[in-house]
Each structure stands twice: as structure tokens, then as C-alpha cells.
Design a protein around this motif. Structure first.
Motif, PDB file in Angstrom:
ATOM      1  N   GLU A   1      -0.656   3.685  -2.241  1.00  0.00           N
ATOM      2  CA  GLU A   1      -2.095   3.489  -2.439  1.00  0.00           C
ATOM      3  C   GLU A   1      -2.904   4.717  -2.025  1.00  0.00           C
ATOM      4  OE1 GLU A   1      -3.193   1.278  -4.170  1.00  0.00           O
ATOM      5  OE2 GLU A   1      -5.339   1.504  -3.867  1.00  0.00           O
TER       6      GLU A   1
ATOM      7  N   ASP B   1       0.823  -1.210   0.000  1.00  0.00           N
ATOM      8  CA  ASP B   1       0.000   0.000   0.000  1.00  0.00           C
ATOM      9  C   ASP B   1       0.859   1.262   0.000  1.00  0.00           C
ATOM     10  OD1 ASP B   1      -2.432  -1.251  -0.098  1.00  0.00           O
ATOM     11  OD2 ASP B   1      -3.043  -0.783   1.954  1.00  0.00           O
TER      12      ASP B   1
ATOM     13  N   ARG C   1      -4.638 -11.927   3.585  1.00  0.00           N
ATOM     14  CA  ARG C   1      -5.410 -11.199   4.597  1.00  0.00           C
ATOM     15  C   ARG C   1      -6.608 -10.491   3.966  1.00  0.00           C
ATOM     16  NH1 ARG C   1      -1.131  -8.160   8.666  1.00  0.00           N
ATOM     17  NH2 ARG C   1       0.291  -9.916   8.967  1.00  0.00           N
ATOM     18  N   LYS C   2      -6.399  -9.983   2.754  1.00  0.00           N
ATOM     19  CA  LYS C   2      -7.496  -9.242   2.119  1.00  0.00           C
ATOM     20  C   LYS C   2      -8.545 -10.174   1.549  1.00  0.00           C
ATOM     21  CE  LYS C   2      -7.163  -4.513   1.244  1.00  0.00           C
ATOM     22  NZ  LYS C   2      -6.199  -3.477   0.999  1.00  0.00           N
ATOM     23  N   SER C   3      -8.087 -11.198   0.839  1.00  0.00           N
ATOM     24  CA  SER C   3      -9.040 -12.043   0.107  1.00  0.00           C
ATOM     25  C   SER C   3      -9.609 -13.158   0.971  1.00  0.00           C
ATOM     26  CB  SER C   3      -8.349 -12.664  -1.103  1.00  0.00           C
ATOM     27  OG  SER C   3      -7.446 -13.691  -0.681  1.00  0.00           O
TER      28      SER C   3
ATOM     29  N   ASP D   1       6.620 -12.868   0.746  1.00  0.00           N
ATOM     30  CA  ASP D   1       5.836 -13.008   1.968  1.00  0.00           C
ATOM     31  C   ASP D   1       4.914 -11.821   2.194  1.00  0.00           C
ATOM     32  OD1 ASP D   1       6.988 -15.449   2.362  1.00  0.00           O
ATOM     33  OD2 ASP D   1       8.506 -14.729   3.767  1.00  0.00           O
ATOM     34  N   GLN D   2       5.400 -10.629   1.890  1.00  0.00           N
ATOM     35  CA  GLN D   2       4.520  -9.471   2.101  1.00  0.00           C
ATOM     36  C   GLN D   2       3.363  -9.474   1.113  1.00  0.00           C
ATOM     37  OE1 GLN D   2       5.877  -5.585   3.042  1.00  0.00           O
ATOM     38  NE2 GLN D   2       7.798  -6.258   3.939  1.00  0.00           N
TER      39      GLN D   2
ATOM     40  N   ARG E   1      12.342 -12.962  -0.995  1.00  0.00           N
ATOM     41  CA  ARG E   1      11.521 -13.617   0.036  1.00  0.00           C
ATOM     42  C   ARG E   1      10.633 -12.609   0.747  1.00  0.00           C
ATOM     43  NH1 ARG E   1      16.528 -17.350   2.203  1.00  0.00           N
ATOM     44  NH2 ARG E   1      16.157 -19.111   0.802  1.00  0.00           N
ATOM     45  N   GLU E   2      11.184 -11.423   0.987  1.00  0.00           N
ATOM     46  CA  GLU E   2      10.391 -10.383   1.639  1.00  0.00           C
ATOM     47  C   GLU E   2       9.223  -9.983   0.743  1.00  0.00           C
ATOM     48  OE1 GLU E   2      11.242  -9.661   4.757  1.00  0.00           O
ATOM     49  OE2 GLU E   2       9.496  -8.359   4.947  1.00  0.00           O
TER      50      GLU E   2
ATOM     51  N   SER F   1       0.990 -12.424   2.007  1.00  0.00           N
ATOM     52  CA  SER F   1       0.260 -12.167   3.254  1.00  0.00           C
ATOM     53  C   SER F   1      -0.793 -11.089   3.055  1.00  0.00           C
ATOM     54  CB  SER F   1       1.217 -11.724   4.365  1.00  0.00           C
ATOM     55  OG  SER F   1       2.083 -12.774   4.703  1.00  0.00           O
ATOM     56  N   TYR F   2      -0.378 -10.046   2.335  1.00  0.00           N
ATOM     57  CA  TYR F   2      -1.321  -8.956   2.085  1.00  0.00           C
ATOM     58  C   TYR F   2      -2.580  -9.484   1.408  1.00  0.00           C
ATOM     59  CZ  TYR F   2      -3.084  -4.538   0.142  1.00  0.00           C
ATOM     60  OH  TYR F   2      -3.863  -3.472  -0.189  1.00  0.00           O
TER      61      TYR F   2
ATOM     62  N   HIS G   1       1.943 -16.076   5.748  1.00  0.00           N
ATOM     63  CA  HIS G   1       1.960 -15.602   7.133  1.00  0.00           C
ATOM     64  C   HIS G   1       0.779 -14.684   7.458  1.00  0.00           C
ATOM     65  CE1 HIS G   1       5.989 -17.248   7.618  1.00  0.00           C
ATOM     66  NE2 HIS G   1       6.100 -16.965   6.349  1.00  0.00           N
TER      67      HIS G   1
END
Lengths: 660, 660
Positions: free
Chosen positions: B518, B515, B647-649, B639-640, B635-636, B643-644, B660
Motif C-alpha cells: 500500500e 497493506d 477495524r477500518k470500517s 481472518d486478516q 484461514r489466515e 479483521s483489517y 478478531h
């Protein structure tokens, strides 16, 4: 004291001295601090000489005297008001100075009859820490987290020349009860490390300006100083050469500054060196410096802000909130008498809302200082009005062991109250003129932690704005109260909700960044997903942080049902539909508070505009400008937070208001 | 040329000159560029004198000559290879130089029989822009978006002294076909503005180093120069004094730099001044400078990067992608012959995946230069391997009017191809040694836009690593191909998906910040919510951007069904369950590509490790270090991003992998 040109008088305008300046006053006693009182009186008389001359019969007079054998203790004083004469008596010159400023705060009321009263500071140490760098830091600048211009003490690598400003600052601080001041950033960079040794004379020059107002200087030092400055190959606290080096360093400091207060240390924290590198405990580290200071009566302030700032956001078992307790509770009783553990009031980092740090209640055999943040790092950076006295008052009134136990104000008696200063070389001292109240209220709360924040606000308004001298005192008083009294909850409403914290732009921490710290190494997460938000810190299913509290708080915080609304998301991960004690769902609470917060800023801005004829033009203009930015910022916060949660939750606003 | 100490030879190591150095060569012709060829040949001979002496019979020889009457045109040359003698003939000395480097690239193969061939650059202007600041910028540093050390030209406010490095740079650039270079940042700050007038001698000194390699210098200038430098009270292009000022300024430049290329201008863009302030069009602005340059044969490069960078994120009707077309398509035909409109290849800002900018196809009566970004601002900042030749090749092969129309490479013939350079004073020139390929490939594509990127990679590998001289040529070649060829799509896989773009940390643009842009004013949004993601740029229901294309693209991009997968989220907002042409849902595509991307980096890192015995130690070590960072970073990102979106979907990964 004469006013400095182009510098705002803050809470000591000439008018605030009128009651003293227009009356005959006698000062009895000797010593530099008594002389300070004498000078203050003389200056006030000089200001109001004409009026005093014309006033004819004097209704009463004022005697300030050093008197042996009183029970007011160091810094305390007794005030007697028999209606014709007001007497301040103190055993200690510092007490006389505080008594004098007490009379100033009372104004004419000091000269009406009232029973004799003895006043003593509840906390012996009332300290401001300046996160001022000597050399401009490439990222943090001259003042780390400073929003009020440059440093009052340092500029571009050297001590500033203009000590008149330092003296004026000392006077303001003394007038609200502050008696200690750390002159440099707790993050001790290379240049600053040298203040301890070859640049101690620069610190001494500052100390000479503070000393006449009863303020002792403290110095932030690097734990690695024996290596950095002394050429030793270790800073191990058990090493004899290291111990000798610190003893000599302290000795050297005291030859330059006889009333030196002591050292402040941030160790093993955010990259600063500390005892961990040598396999030693923080008690070992603190005691090393305490032993060096002890022969001279100095104290070491050892900060408890130790946590893993390189945390993996994927790891939900590590909880930064636990860190201070986990590190320091086991060390209780292992610190020297002149070592003070300095603990941030909350477990995280000066968010607009945090629970009180549980470690404060877990250190019955340790001197604890509670650290507050007057500089508004996370509370609007002195572009937003956010009067913090109510927040601080809540902290100080919190009782870790429940209703029958002592409150934080009581638990801090051993160590004192500390605030990171919000003052700089800005003409208004604090950037936002209304942020002066945070500085003032901090000093007053440190003197009297159970003081009523609303009463302190009124006191500050009377001194700073002297409403009786304006055309419409009632409108000015009510207007100032209206814009300040609830400004903290207003700020809370439009920023991070329900104790979730952070949600700021990374780095500078100004303005919204809802996920700004969500995938970071800083241990600062809210874990919002499409279903809910919050950090489960319960013992049963979470990180166990709630169990760091004694009863009843461990039980209160353990479940969403018993947890106070304002801390719900700090302690629990709940669905957006979770119903608060207020009766609202979490998501509707978020929407409602964010709309309300902006409306409250709009109202405050209008109120401020309505005071244009009653406030000095420069001060009014500065505040008015900042309200424009606050309103812009509050709207941005509202819209970003509401949009973020609408997009995540899919729950429409029950009020049907526009969310983007 | 001798190698500079401590500087990587890039694609011109001594070994790359072996085929020429070991053979007798004759150079016929006059002039500085012919002399350069002569010096190159002499230096190669000196290097390989011993071997040449021992080689006995020479199988064939090389003649390089200026020959009147050829049809190769400026910079072109004819190559004849009869098996015993190879002849390069050019009418223009620059052609001879390019012919020489062509022979170098061919190596021994240049001396085998082959039909005579004439080579001409497809684009007359092949230019590198350096976003180098003269004075270190407080935020952007010495080189804006530079990831390869300091500037080759400037240091701390002045021109650098060491022009040998500039000369070596010119040689590398000439060897891949580049013939123009902008020496300063298009964001012209105060210090840099003076290069045009009182500091032109510093530019001239650089020009003297570039000129022997056929490279002309261009200068970024401030549109406000008549005010800033000339003391006029306006920069209005219709003002006679302004026009006279620019004429004199150009005249002055040409007295110092007779082969000066022209001006580069970023106007009315991200805070730079421009004609809008005077109520004039960008054609008026560009023509003002074009008229000043025309008498001297110079051109003005006028950048089309004009958009509202203070957009309100709440406003979904404004679309930054539309800006270049909306601003410049109406001006088609209104620019002077020596004004070139310089257009970024995509409508946004050098993202890893963008559609081709529609304005390029809408300017049939304007000279258009296409701008690429060799410096890897959004593609891993030279800490990640990202060979961009395949991406650029896709752009250059794109046909705005469909299969029967001209491609971008053809449309750029009037203006040329420009890249923001990725080179600096780093010993490896480009920070990441493998990023040298981007610089090389840019030059080669500018010469021949339809060149096969894989063939260019092989060409670069042969020159740079001379595999035939190592112990295992096949392993080295296949290893280098493996780590480079698909590195662009690897990078795309683990970063922003399906054309959504950005999702980077604000400001520095390195690392994930899903974001990050965003809720910003920059016009760069993905609009992800719990249901879906993407920007609706259709004509029917969105911003209408898709309709800026001619058919068939306007139709192709208009619907999610016809839109290519890789651009889906650029053109459409779709639910996470939307099925791609690949058969996968959008959300599963996101998960899969992010896992794959990291696996591909892991594989590339292993491959690179396996080449340790075949690559020069310093170069191998540098790349190996960067792979550690790339893997950490990938990897960052994985994972981000995962995860994003989880968490959203709320949609779990079909593969059941850990998110994660």
C-alpha cells in the motif's frame, strides 16, 4: 599504539593523547596491564616528541603507580592533582589502565589542581555482546543486526587473521571502561557451537588480543551442546553425564583461556534449545552451566528473553510484554552465585521507547544484568543519527520501587550492564561515524550509570573531534551537540508514536511498516482501528502487565490519566481524540510529532553541512551521505504514519498540512 | 518412452496409452518427428504386448501417415474414424505428432465411428517461458517465482546433465500442444547473458531434446548484450556496430540451433536495460533484434511489461495499470513482421482477478502474444489448489470491441499464447500434483482458445487418473471435479476482494499482507480508508484508465453502476456501504466471501480425503499435505482480511460471526 591505516581513530585520535604525550610521565608497577599503560605512554610520547622537546618548562608531570593498600578496589584508582604533579594510584593493574584513560579523557584539565578522588566502576561487569556469526547466516549474514560491515572477529566461517584490528578495538573499549566481550551471536548456529570445543583456539586467539586491555572473553554456547558436540542423547540439566560433560567443557576452555569470562546462553527463545524440552526450569538450566564454570571463576549469563514467538495475533489475552516477569520472577533466589540473569531493558525488544522491564525490580535475590542495544536495529540501523545515551540514562535512573528505592543502575550492580555491540569492520567502526558515541556512552554509563548523558556527549566530542585544534571550536562543539543531543527524541517523533513500538518492515526492521507486525506471530501489536489505538495492559481491563510493577508504577501505569504520555499506547487503548497531558489529542500528537521529526532532521542535516570546514573530509562525507538517507527515511516514516492514521481515523490535521 | 523412475507420469501414465498400445498401428512417413511417433507407438505396444496378444480379434486399427496435399496446414491433421480403421493424416510431421496425441487423448473413443475432422491449432505459437536462472540468484533462487523445486535445465550455474528429464518434459508438453519454450528467465542476470554467445552450446543441448517433440527453443537475452558481451560502448539500436553485433550473434545461434525460435526480451522494466537509455522507442528496440533474426526465420518476443516501479505512493495521478497502453498503443504498426509484442493478460501483474489489458485491443497492426502465468505467484504458489483454466478462458473469450468483435483468442493469432511455466525438477513436476492441470490446460487453450475449461478438466482427469481403471470411477471423477473446477473462485474468495489485487506479503508474495503493497513504490494500491476502498480509474474523476478501452467496455467500466462486481474495486473507490449488483454491500461481500472461501477449502480437503482409496498413495499424500497448508493459509487470509476491514470500517458482520 599506532593508528591503523584506513581505520577511523574514533575517540582515540593522536590529538586526544596530547596532554599526556607532551608531558613527562612515570609508570611504576609490573604485569601485562601495567605494560599496556607503559606502551600507551611511550606511544604518546613518540607522537608528541617534537612538541614536548620544544615546550621548555613542564608545568607538571604524571605518575602512574601500583600501590598496595588503597581502597579503590579492583579496577578502581585514586587520582591526586596537586597542580604540579598528577598521580594515579591503583592496587590492581586494571585500575591503573582505567586511571590512565581517565587522565586522557581529562586532557590538560588532569594537570590542574583538584582534590584527591577515588574512582571505582559502579558495575563490576561492563560487557559488549557481539551477535557475530562465524559462518555467514543465509538470512542474518555475518553479523546479525549488524550495520557496520563484517565482523571484527570472523569471516566466512573462520576467525579473521587481522588481529591488529581486534587489538585496536580492545583499546577503544578499555578507554571507555568496557571489560568483557562476547565474541559470538547468542543465536548459536551449528558452526558456532564448535567454538566451545574443537575451535576454542580461535576464541583464545581473540582473548589474547583483548586481555592486555583488561577485557575478558565470553562465549555464547548452545544449551544442546552435550547432544550436538558431545554425542550424548540428552541435554537434561539433571543428567549426570550432561553435568560431567559441561564440567569437562569448561575445564577445557580454561586450559586455553585462563581469564575466560564465561558463557552467554539464549535458551528456549526464538527456536534456541533450552531446559523446557527436558521439563526443567531456567534456574536448573543456568545452574548447570554455572556449576561447570564455578571452579574457574566464570559466570553464566542467562538471557531472560523467553517468550512465545509463535503467538496467534487473534489471541488478545497473551501478552509478550508479560513473558520475562512470568517466566523469571518465580525463580528469584534459585540461581547460583555465579549465574547472572541478563534482562533486556524493556519488556519487548529494544524499541525506541519502552517502559523499564518490571522483572528487574522483582529479582532481589538474583544477580541481574541489564541488556541494552547499541546496534541500532530499531533505531535507524546506523543510517539515522540516534544517540541513545539519554534513553539508556532514563532506564538506569528508573526506580522500580519509587523515589525512595534503588534505581536500575544500582540493581544492576550484581550482574552488570551489557550492550549488543554496534561495531564491525567498517572503517568508521560503526557505519555511521556519529554512532561511535553510542558505543562510547555505553561503556561510560556502565562505569557510572548516573553519569549525565550530555556531559558524556561533550566528553566524547572533545576526544573524537578535539575541537580546540580546529578553526572554530565553539561552532564545532555547538554543532555536534545540536545534531546529537536530542537525536533520540527526533527519531522517536517520526517513528512509532507514544510507546506503540514496532511499525517496522518485517524481517529487516528498517523503514516503516505500520501494520508490518500487526497480524504476525511475534506478539507485537498496536491494535489500531478506526476509533483508537494501543494495547490495554491494565490490570482492570487489560492483560494485567501493569500489575507486574510495584507501586507506585503499577498505579501510575494502570490508568490513561496517570500514565506518562510517552508510554500511553504501550499501556492503554485510547480513542484518537484522547487528550494527552500535553493538551493535545493523540491523533494531533501523531501528526505534529511526525512533521516536527522531519523538520528536526532537516535542521540537523543543515547543521552538519555547516561543519564541513571543521571536520575531517572522509568523516564529514560519510555522515553527510547518511543524512540524505535519514531525511528520505524520516519523510517516508512521516508520510506513511500520518496517512495511515488519517485514513483510519478520518480526523484532519488541525494544522491543515498535506497528508496523503 | 519409458517412465522415469521417481518422476510422476502426469498426464501420460502408461494407462493413458492403453487404447493405442493394445491395437495394431501403422506409421507412414519420414523425418525425426515421424520417428518420434513411431517410437511412441512401439513403446505403447511394448507396454501392452501381453494384453494385445490376448485380446484376440482387433475391432479396428490405426494408421498415422504423412500425406501431401491436405489442408490441415502446419501442425494440423485430419482424423478419419470409420469404425474399423482410424486414420490420422498430416502434411507436416509435427501435425502427425499432434494427431497421435489427439488419439491418445480420445482413447478408445478414437476408434468409434465419427465424421472426418480436420484439426488445426488456432494459435501458431504456444509457448512456455521458464523464469529459470542459470546461476542461483541471491534473492530469487534457481527459479524466479518457482514453486516446484529446482530448474529442469540449470543447476548452480551450469546446465544440468540429466537430459532424460528434459526429454520427458518435452513429451508432456507436446501431448498438450505446446511448441515453443523459453529456457531462461526474462530477468537476464550476468551469467545468463552469456547463453547467447559463449554458452550457446548449453542451450543447443536442450534444444536437441525438445526438437523431436516439435518444440523450438527461445532464449531470453539482455538488451545490453552488445555492451556486456560484445565490448561495445553502446547498445543503441540505431548504432551500426550494434546492429552488426546482433546480426552476428543471431547467425552464431543458428549455426548451433538450426530450429532456434528466437529471442525474448524484457527491456526497460524493473531494472532491465532497454532502448529508453538511448532515447529510442521500444519499436526501435524490438526491430533491432527482429532484423537480426529475420534471415533465419526467428522472432523476437518483446515484453510490454514496462512501467514505473519506483512510483511514489503519494502520487495518485500515476496509474501503473495505464502503462502498457500508454507505452505501446502509440507504437502500433511500427513493429517488424517477426516482432511479437508479448502482453500480460491484465494491466497489472497476474492477480487472481484483473480486467483484460486494454492494449491488446489497441494493436490491430502488431502481432500480439498474450502472456499468462501458470506458475502460481499470486494464486497460492502451488501450495493452494487454483485451477486457472476458467480464468484464462474468460480472458481468451473477452471481446475488446464488444459482442461483434473478435475475442482475445482471435487477437492473439498473430503472436500466440505464452505462459510462465509452473514446472520444475519436483517429482510431481509442479510441486502440487493438481497444479499439473494448469500446465496441461494452458497447452490445450493455446491450441484451442475457445475450448471449454470444464471439458479440458475432464480430459485431464481421464488421462492423469484413468478413472476407469480404479474401483469407483464415478466417485473419483466427481471428487476430482469438485476439488478443481471452482478452485479459482474459491481462492479469489478468501484473498483480495472485488478486483482490488495484491494484499500479499511483499517480496515473496505468499500469504496476506493487506497493506503489504500500500505504501510501496510498485504502483499497487487499494487506498482503503475508514470510509471505503478501491482505485478510481474512471475517466470522469480518476486516472482515466477506463477510457483506454473501446466501447462498450469504456462505458461499462466507467461507472460503479455498470462495472461488473468482480472488478468494482479495480475501477472505483466506493464506500463500504456501496451495494453490489449481487444486492450485498461491499463490506458484507468481503466478510461473506472470506468465510465462504475457507468453508470451500474445508470441503475440498474432505473430498480429497475421501479419495484416498482411489488415488496413488504418493500423489494422494502430497496433495493431502498441501491441503493442510492451504487451509491454514485460507484461514489466515480470512481472518486478516476481515479483521483489517472491520477495524477500518467499523461495520459489524451481518452474520454475527467472529472477526478478531
Amino acid at each position: 599504539m599506532t593508528q591503523l591505516l584506513d581505520v577511523d581513530p574514533a575517540w582515540l585520535p593522536d590529538e586526544a593523547l596530547r596532554a599526556v604525550g607532551t608531558r613527562p610521565v612515570q609508570v611504576l608497577g609490573d604485569g601485562p596491564l601495567v605494560d599496556t599503560v607503559r606502551h600507551e605512554v611511550a606511544a604518546a610520547h613518540a607522537k608528541f616528541a617534537a612538541e614536548a622537546g620544544h615546550s621548555g618548562a613542564v608545568s607538571c608531570d604524571l605518575l602512574l603507580r601500583i600501590a598496595d593498600g588503597g581502597d579503590a578496589g579492583p579496577e578502581g584508582f585514586t587520582l591526586e592533582r596537586d597542580g604540579s604533579r598528577t598521580t594515579v594510584a591503583a592496587t590492581d593493574p586494571a585500575g591503573l589502565l582505567h586511571g590512565f584513560f581517565h587522565v586522557v579523557r581529562l586532557g590538560d584539565a588532569a594537570f590542574t589542581a583538584a582534590p584527591a578522588q577515588t574512582h571505582r566502576p559502579a558495575l563490576a561487569l561492563r560487557m559488549l555482546d557481539h551477535w557475530d556469526n562465524v559462518a555467514v547466516h543465509p538470512v542474518m549474514g555475518q553479523v546479525e543486526r549488524g550495520y557496520a560491515g563484517g565482523s571484527l572477529f570472523w569471516r566466512d566461517g573462520r576467525a579473521r587473521g587481522d588481529l591488529a584490528r581486534v587489538r585496536a578495538y580492545a583499546r577503544l573499549l578499555a578507554a571507555c571502561g568496557i571489560n568483557a566481550l562476547g565474541v559470538n551471536n547468542v543465536n548459536v548456529h551449528e558452526t558456532e557451537a564448535h567454538l566451545l570445543t574443537d575451535r576454542i583456539d580461535e576464541v583464545a586467539a581473540i582473548a589474547r588480543e583483548l586481555s592486555p586491555y583488561g577485557i575478558r572473553v565470553h562465549l555464547s554456547v548452545s544449551f544442546a551442546a552435550p547432544v550436538l558436540l558431545g554425542g550424548l542423547d540428552t541435554a537434561d540439566p539433571h543428567d549426570a553425564a550432561v553435568r560431567a560433560w559441561w564440567r569437562e567443557a569448561a575445564e577445557h576452555v580454561y586450559t586455553h583461556i585462563p581469564d575466560f569470562g564465561g558463557f552467554v546462553v539464549k535458551a528456549d527463545s526464538e527456536g534456541q534449545p533450552g531446559p523446557f524440552a527436558h521439563g526443567r526450569s531456567h534456574a536448573d538450566g543456568a545452574n548447570l552451566l554455572a556449576d561447570a564454570l564455578a571452579p574457574h571463576g566464570g559466570t553464566v549469563h542467562w538471557r531472560a528473553f523467553v517468550y512465545d514467538h509463535r503467538q496467534d495475533w487473534r489471541d488478545r489475552t497473551t501478552d509478550r510484554a508479560r513473558a520475562a516477569y512470568d517466566h523469571f520472577a518465580p525463580l528469584d533466589g534459585r540461581f547460583r552465585d555465579n549465574a547472572i540473569l541478563q534482562v533486556k531493558h524493556g519488556p519487548m525488544d529494544f524499541q525506541v521507547r519502552e517502559p523499564v522491564s518490571p522483572v528487574i525490580g522483582a529479582l532481589s535475590r538474583t544477580r541481574v544484568a541489564v541488556e541494552l542495544q547499541a546496534t541500532q536495529e530499531y533505531t535507524g540501523q546506523q543510517r539515522h543519527v540516534c544517540a541513545l545515551a539519554p534513553a539508556w540514562s532514563e532506564v538506569l535512573r528508573f526506580r522500580p520501587d519509587g523515589a525512595d528505592g534503588p534505581d536500575i543502575g544500582r540493581l544492576a550492580r550484581g550482574g552488570g550492564l551489557v550492550a549488543v555491540s554496534n561495531a564491525g569492520d567498517d572503517p568508521f567502526w560503526t557505519g555511521h561515524p556519529l554512532a561511535q558515541f553510542n558505543l562510547y556512552a555505553f561503556g561510560r554509563l556502565a562505569w557510572q550509570p548516573d553519569a549525565d548523558p550530555d556531559a558524556l556527549l561533550d566528553e566524547w566530542i572533545e576526544l573524537t573531534f578535539t575541537p580546540d585544534r580546529c578553526a572554530d571550536p565553539a561552532r564545532l562543539r555547538s554543532g555536534l551537540r545540536a545534531v546529537l543531543r536530542d537525536s533520540w527524541t527526533t527519531y522517536e517523533k517520526y517513528t512509532a508514536p507514544l510507546g506503540s513500538g514496532f511499525m517496522v518492515q518485517p524481517g529487516h526492521h528498517y523503514g516503516p511498516g505500520i501494520d508490518g507486525y500487526e497480524y504476525s506471530p511475534w506478539g507485537t501489536y498496536h491494535f489500531a482501528d478506526r476509533d483508537g489505538i494501543g494495547v490495554d495492559r491494565s490490570l482492570a481491563t487489560g492483560t494485567g502487565y501493569a500489575a507486574q510493577y510495584a507501586k507506585p508504577w503499577s498505579e501510575t501505569y494502570e490508568t490513561p490519566e496517570s500514565c506518562p504520555d510517552e508510554l500511553l499506547l504501550f499501556f492503554h487503548h485510547v480513542p484518537y481524540g484522547h487528550r494527552l497531558h500535553s493538551g493535545k489529542t493523540v491523533i494531533q500528537h501523531i501528526y505534529d510529532t511526525h512533521f516536527e521529526g522531519v523538520e528536526e532532521v532537516e535542521a540537523a542535516r543543515r547543521t552538519w553541512q555547516s561543519l564541513a570546514d571543521l571536520v575531517a573530509p572522509a568523516r564529514h562525507r560519510r555522515v553527510a551521505e547518511r543524512y540524505e538517507e535519514q531525511l528520505r527515511g524520516a519523510r517516508e516514516w512521516r508520510d506513511q504514519v500520518n496517512s495511515y492514521f488519517l485514513r483510519k481515523s478520518g480526523v484532519p490535521d488541525a494544522g491543515g498540512r498535506r497528508i496523503h
